[in-house]
Design an enzyme around this catalytic site. Structure first.
Site, PDB file in Angstrom:
ATOM      1  CG  LEU A  75      -2.108  -1.055   1.000  1.00 45.76           C
ATOM      2  CD1 LEU A  75      -2.927  -1.195   2.283  1.00 45.76           C
ATOM      3  CD2 LEU A  75      -3.036  -0.696  -0.162  1.00 45.76           C
ATOM      4  CB  CYS A 134      -4.329  -4.905   2.133  1.00 46.19           C
ATOM      5  SG  CYS A 134      -2.643  -4.906   1.468  1.00 46.19           S
TER       6      CYS A 134
END
Lengths: 304, 252
Positions: A73, A130
């Site tokens: 990310l 994620c």
């Protein structure tokens, strides 16, 4: 006759059923060869409150019919997103959902509050899935109470559409789906990447610096179709199917399995015009089968 | 940036296990600059495209240099004339030859010779005197095609040219452009901090979206080999943090 491909998903009216998946389309400024007429909407790269450097290389590795990624990310943080990207989005003719992240439920809520009302931001996709961050991410997504708490934290801070992206790394996706529906989600994106690993036989260690990564691409498609279907059977809100869609037939599998729309991700890395190709292929299929709109497409969604 | 189905029009061997493939790709050929690359995909074939520096360009064709190191490159080497590959490019930021200089050294190790013929072309067009410095492990792994006003070869085992590394063999010049295994480039960075170096990384999309080709920077953070690179000022790269993947790496 041109079939009507417009759909309504979780509070958003979309001109078609094919969106760009988070993390595979940047902030929408990096895929110059796509025919954007076909793009129904875009989910931005995942954003945190603060800038994040991402993981050390190596970050990607190809696997049979797929790829593992551990980007971590990487992103500029919410202030830079508001300054640099949202003004561009405001001028575009498709909606942009921001994929939001946090290390705590309150951080998710704070990100949503900062973005709420910013011109160009049409809604949110909460990333509780994620696999490539140490804090948060997938760990919120495999506990129904944590998933609901994050969804509520965002729901309280915005009236914009809130979608929740689910992880496949659960024993019963229906439990998580119902939990976030109960917490106020408008739609679900199913599913994020599967956790995988690949070993370097020269160095005798994982090929990714993060050790594990998220598996995407055609390798996961049947798994994703099954999980999206399970989610769609569990809830009344719309489900957006995602996982290994390369061609129109793949997208149609998700739609028949009960999804309202789809997201195309890894395919864009291979074919920059993949979203338009999928969209056009769906239109061609509908015309060939004589369906005037996506409402007429038969869905396999038994409620037992 | 162009996306085109490009037929194979040429194949020739330039070293042991090393081949040049030529593809008809007029738009890319007309616009590519030295140090830029193309991302080549095969259908059927591996999922992801494979990035290749453009070796030569002109007459409506581009050439790339490859060794069979994996499934994708083996499949490309099995192509016959007329077979089609999908070419996406030109991509990335190439060498900057607009800097004021009179001489340039093109320093390459092994497959790192890939961007150098185009660099020689562009350097000559910019009026520079070109020194071609190329090294490999052994004589039969040296690329047989050379360019430039002066040619210096080096081998690790001393079987041809200078016995030792290509970085040690190279003369200083106003500009140094280097390409090769990252370990070699790290050595180049020690000797010429201002050298322009083309790095190797795994790559996903090639267009700046996937963030897979992260290059660690000395100022902190990462950027994208496919977009801000693949050419960097040598001192800008955090070399110990950049993995070297090439199994055919020559020693630095």
């Amino acid at each position: 006759m041109t079939p009507d491909l417009s759909v309504e998903v979780g509070g958003l009216k979309l001109r078609g059923p094919v969106l760009a998946a988070s993390g595979t389309f940047g902030y929408g400024t990096e895929v110059p060869l796509l025919e954007r007429r076909a793009l129904a909407g875009m989910v931005s790269k995942g954003i945190f409150l603060k800038p994040r450097a991402g993981t050390a290389p190596s970050r990607i590795v190809e696997t049979p019919s797929g790829m593992l990624n551990a980007i971590g990310l990487q992103g500029p943080g919410v202030d830079a997103l508001i300054r640099d990207y949202a003004p561009k989005w405001e001028a575009w003719d498709f909606p942009v959902l921001v994929n939001i992240n946090g290390e705590s439920a309150s951080e998710y809520g704070e990100v949503a509050a900062r973005l709420d009302g910013v011109p160009g931001v049409a809604g949110f996709e909460i990333n509780i899935s994620c696999p490539n961050v140490e804090q948060g991410g997938m760990y919120f997504g495999n506990d129904p109470r944590a998933a609901a708490a994050v969804t509520e934290a965002v729901r309280r801070r915005t009236k914009l559409p809130v979608w929740v992206k689910l992880t496949p790394m659960v024993s019963d996706i229906g439990v998580i789906a119902r939990a976030v529906e109960g917490a106020g989600a408008d739609a679900l994106s199913a599913v994020n990447t599967f956790v995988g690993m690949s070993m370097d036989l020269h160095a005798y260690q994982p090929r990714l610096s993060f050790r594990t990564g998220g598996l995407s691409g055609p390798a996961i498609r049947p798994l994703a179709v099954h999980l999206a279907h399970q989610a769609a059977r569990a809830v009344d809100i719309p489900v957006v199917g995602v996982g290994g869609i390369m061609r129109a037939e793949d997208a149609l599998e998700f739609l028949v399995a009960g999804c309202r729309a789809v997201q195309v991700g890894t395919a864009t890395f291979v074919n920059p015009n993949a979203i338009a190709d999928v969209h056009d292929g769906i239109a061609e299929f509908m015309a060939r089968k004589g369906f005037a709109s996506l409402d007429e497409l038969p869905r396999y969604l038994p409620r037992d | 940036m162009f996306l085109t189905d490009a037929p194979l029009v040429e194949r020739r061997q330039v070293a042991r296990d090393m081949w040049v493939l030529g593809f008809a790709a007029p738009d890319i050929a007309a616009s590519v600059k030295a140090g830029q690359f193309v991302n080549i995909g095969m259908r059927p074939g591996p999922l992801l495209r494979r990035p290749f520096s453009v070796y030569r360009a002109g007459d409506d064709r581009i050439e790339v240099l490859l060794k069979a190191v994996g499934v994708g490159t083996a499949q490309m080497l099995a192509m016959r004339e007329g077979d089609v590959a999908s070419c996406l490019g030109p991509l990335g930021r190439g060498f900057d030859l607009t800097l004021s200089a009179k001489t340039v050294s093109l320093v390459s190790g092994g497959l790192g010779v890939a961007p150098m013929p185009l660099a020689a072309r562009d350097a000559r067009a910019a009026g520079l005197q070109v020194t071609w410095v190329h090294g490999a492990r052994t004589a039969d792994e040296l690329c047989s095609e050379t360019e430039g006003d002066e040619v210096i070869l080096a081998t690790d085992d001393g079987s041809a040219g200078f016995a030792g590394t290509v970085v040690a063999a190279a003369p200083d010049a106003d500009l140094v452009l280097a390409c090769g295994p990252n370990r070699m480039l790290a050595a180049a960075a020690q000797r010429w901090p201002q050298a322009q170096v083309a790095v190797e990384t795994y790559m996903g999309c090639g267009t700046g979206v996937c963030l897979g080709c992260a290059v660690p920077l000395t100022r902190g953070g990462y950027d994208r080999a496919c977009t801000e690179g693949p050419v960097y000022v040598a001192s800008d790269v955090d070399w110990p943090a950049l993995p070297s993947h090439l199994s055919y790496a020559v020693s630095a």
